[in-house]
Design an enzyme around this catalytic site. Structure first.
Site, PDB file in Angstrom:
ATOM      1  N   ARG A 115      -0.310  -1.274  29.444  1.00  0.00           N
ATOM      2  CA  ARG A 115      -0.419  -0.539  28.354  1.00  0.00           C
ATOM      3  C   ARG A 115      -1.523  -1.104  27.424  1.00  0.00           C
ATOM      4  O   ARG A 115      -1.719  -2.360  27.490  1.00  0.00           O
ATOM      5  CB  ARG A 115       0.752   0.100  27.494  1.00  0.00           C
ATOM      6  CG  ARG A 115       1.478   0.921  28.431  1.00  0.00           C
ATOM      7  CD  ARG A 115       2.677   1.357  27.537  1.00  0.00           C
ATOM      8  NE  ARG A 115       3.169   0.544  26.800  1.00  0.00           N
ATOM      9  CZ  ARG A 115       3.980   0.531  25.539  1.00  0.00           C
ATOM     10  NH1 ARG A 115       3.811   1.672  25.010  1.00  0.00           N
ATOM     11  NH2 ARG A 115       4.654  -0.244  24.790  1.00  0.00           N
ATOM     12  N   LYS A 180      11.542  -8.971  32.009  1.00  0.00           N
ATOM     13  CA  LYS A 180      11.177  -7.906  32.680  1.00  0.00           C
ATOM     14  C   LYS A 180      10.853  -7.761  34.217  1.00  0.00           C
ATOM     15  O   LYS A 180      10.398  -8.896  34.743  1.00  0.00           O
ATOM     16  CB  LYS A 180       9.670  -7.793  32.105  1.00  0.00           C
ATOM     17  CG  LYS A 180       8.807  -6.354  32.202  1.00  0.00           C
ATOM     18  CD  LYS A 180       8.007  -6.245  31.001  1.00  0.00           C
ATOM     19  CE  LYS A 180       6.786  -5.167  31.201  1.00  0.00           C
ATOM     20  NZ  LYS A 180       6.123  -4.904  30.042  1.00  0.00           N
ATOM     21  N   ARG A 312      10.436  -4.697  20.083  1.00  0.00           N
ATOM     22  CA  ARG A 312      10.988  -6.123  19.969  1.00  0.00           C
ATOM     23  C   ARG A 312      12.471  -6.311  19.332  1.00  0.00           C
ATOM     24  O   ARG A 312      12.477  -5.586  18.257  1.00  0.00           O
ATOM     25  CB  ARG A 312      10.186  -7.065  19.601  1.00  0.00           C
ATOM     26  CG  ARG A 312       8.578  -7.080  19.939  1.00  0.00           C
ATOM     27  CD  ARG A 312       8.632  -8.170  21.195  1.00  0.00           C
ATOM     28  NE  ARG A 312       7.406  -8.162  22.089  1.00  0.00           N
ATOM     29  CZ  ARG A 312       7.037  -7.387  22.960  1.00  0.00           C
ATOM     30  NH1 ARG A 312       7.728  -6.191  23.300  1.00  0.00           N
ATOM     31  NH2 ARG A 312       5.816  -7.301  23.531  1.00  0.00           N
TER      32      ARG A 312
HETATM   33  P1  ATP Z   1       5.904  -4.146  25.632  1.00  0.00           P
HETATM   34  O1  ATP Z   1       6.624  -2.943  25.903  1.00  0.00           O
HETATM   35  O2  ATP Z   1       6.731  -5.403  25.902  1.00  0.00           O
HETATM   36  O3  ATP Z   1       5.180  -4.261  24.216  1.00  0.00           O
HETATM   37  P2  ATP Z   1       3.989  -3.098  27.203  1.00  0.00           P
HETATM   38  O4  ATP Z   1       4.816  -2.074  27.635  1.00  0.00           O
HETATM   39  O5  ATP Z   1       2.723  -2.786  26.448  1.00  0.00           O
HETATM   40  O6  ATP Z   1       4.913  -4.269  26.537  1.00  0.00           O
HETATM   41  P3  ATP Z   1       3.051  -3.329  29.595  1.00  0.00           P
HETATM   42  O7  ATP Z   1       1.831  -2.549  29.290  1.00  0.00           O
HETATM   43  O8  ATP Z   1       4.279  -2.520  30.384  1.00  0.00           O
HETATM   44  O9  ATP Z   1       3.563  -3.845  28.575  1.00  0.00           O
HETATM   45  O10 ATP Z   1       2.740  -4.432  30.699  1.00  0.00           O
HETATM   46  C1  ATP Z   1       1.931  -5.439  30.342  1.00  0.00           C
HETATM   47  C2  ATP Z   1       2.460  -6.863  29.940  1.00  0.00           C
HETATM   48  O11 ATP Z   1       3.417  -7.242  30.741  1.00  0.00           O
HETATM   49  C3  ATP Z   1       1.561  -8.126  29.926  1.00  0.00           C
HETATM   50  O12 ATP Z   1       1.071  -8.075  28.540  1.00  0.00           O
HETATM   51  C4  ATP Z   1       2.473  -9.189  30.530  1.00  0.00           C
HETATM   52  O13 ATP Z   1       3.237  -9.740  29.303  1.00  0.00           O
HETATM   53  C5  ATP Z   1       3.272  -8.508  31.031  1.00  0.00           C
HETATM   54  N1  ATP Z   1       3.383  -8.357  32.733  1.00  0.00           N
HETATM   55  C6  ATP Z   1       2.066  -8.519  33.422  1.00  0.00           C
HETATM   56  N2  ATP Z   1       2.208  -8.487  34.709  1.00  0.00           N
HETATM   57  C7  ATP Z   1       3.906  -8.455  34.800  1.00  0.00           C
HETATM   58  C8  ATP Z   1       4.763  -8.803  35.787  1.00  0.00           C
HETATM   59  N3  ATP Z   1       4.123  -8.767  37.234  1.00  0.00           N
HETATM   60  N4  ATP Z   1       5.863  -8.729  35.743  1.00  0.00           N
HETATM   61  C9  ATP Z   1       6.481  -8.738  34.514  1.00  0.00           C
HETATM   62  N5  ATP Z   1       5.796  -8.552  33.360  1.00  0.00           N
HETATM   63  C10 ATP Z   1       4.257  -8.627  33.561  1.00  0.00           C
END
Ligand code: ATP
Length: 315
Positions: A115, A180, A312
């Protein structure tokens, strides 16, 4: 998929002669192919004189001959790539020419996305990167809570595969033991008020044991249950997705609300929700019938909705 890699995926030693015979090429051609393969995939390969070549870790490669008929039973066509920029980006491009529903998968993503323009780390042959594209009738009402329903489907598939302690983090991350394991990204095209297409992107860490560039705690299925057959996992995931998306379409998110709340890892805990511009601290009460987050903030309940919010845990 590359025939040479198929021969090597068991992680055992194979002599240059054996590989050359199987492919009808010379031993020096095998060596050249292997060097190219290593460059393209970043896979670690050992070469031991007298024994031959082997991959540092065995692989479970995706097999379209095995997967396509199984997905066809669900009514989905498969587009499988060795490497692509992003399966969501490819699904959005394919929407111009392909009939829905279809599933895009890749062994690697060169620009996997999360995202808000964040990156999804997507090394070759280790994980699942897939995007399901389908048509939605009935406007925005049909979309509310959909990404949470997808989270439930992913969680269910991981539990069926034997991963313990899988839970969800609002709105749509999947966690094991505070780390995650999977991410979900829904993208829309068309008119959200009428007929539109949705691309449901899912990344699951499957056999990945080390990775660079992930700036938060993460885990993979392999860490908990050992090496996973990725083709079997695709089939489990696809049927879970079909089931949860159908329930969501027919009965709405409210029919999944209790199940979702029971799996929320931070239910009843003090958290901070960031909208980008503001932070809101409160206790997580649950979700509403549209999948919005209910936070109790200084005695008042507020509901938050939208794709750009980030939750968070307060420490
Ligand atoms: P959050 O919900 O934690 O605020 P987000 O939902 O915005 O984050 P996503 O868009 O789901 O996060 O995923 C992007 C983030 O996930 C990246 O910025 C990194 O921190 C983490 N990430 C990237 N690749 C992976 C992976 N293969 N496995 C786990 N985490 C990852």
């Amino acid at each position: 998929m590359n025939r040479l890699l198929k021969l090597l995926q068991d992680g055992r030693f194979h002599s240059g002669q054996e590989l050359g015979d199987a492919l009808g090429i010379s031993r020096s051609a095998v060596w050249k192919h292997l060097q190219r393969l290593q460059g393209e995939t970043s896979l670690l390969l050992y070469k031991v004189p007298g024994r031959g070549y082997r991959l540092a870790e065995p692989l479970s490669l995706l097999n379209s001959e095995e997967l396509a008929p199984q997905l066809m039973r669900l009514g989905w066509t498969l587009h499988l790539f060795d490497a692509i920029d992003s399966t969501n980006a490819e699904a959005l491009r394919l929407l111009q020419q392909e009939r829905t529903p279809f599933l895009v998968m890749a062994e690697a993503q060169t620009s996997g996305r999360g995202r808000r323009g964040r990156r999804w780390v997507s090394p070759f042959g280790q994980n699942l990167y897939c995007s399901l594209a389908f048509k939605v009738h009935g406007g925005a009402r049909q979309l509310s809570g959909m990404s949470l329903a997808v989270g439930l489907a992913v969680m269910h598939a991981l539990r069926l595969a034997g991963v313990p302690q899988v839970g969800l983090k609002w709105p749509n991350d999947v966690y094991v033991d505070g780390r995650k394991i999977a991410g979900i990204l829904l993208e829309l095209t068309g008119d959200p008020a009428d007929v539109c297409h949705v691309v449901v992107g899912i990344g699951i860490n499957v056999n990945m044991i080390d990775a660079e560039g992930i700036d938060q705690r993460w885990t993979s299925m392999k860490e908990h249950i050992g090496m996973v057959d990725r083709n079997a996992l695709v089939v489990t995931l696809a049927s879970a997705l079909k089931r949860y998306l159908e329930q969501h379409a027919n009965l709405g998110f409210s029919s999944l609300k209790d199940e979702w709340e029971a799996s929320h890892i931070w239910q009843g805990q003090k958290c901070t929700l960031s909208t980008g511009a503001h932070d809101f601290s409160g206790v997580v009460v649950g979700v509403d019938h549209q999948g919005g987050l209910r936070l109790m903030i200084e005695g008042d309940e507020r509901v938050f909705n939208g794709g750009e919010l980030s939750l968070r845990l307060d420490r």
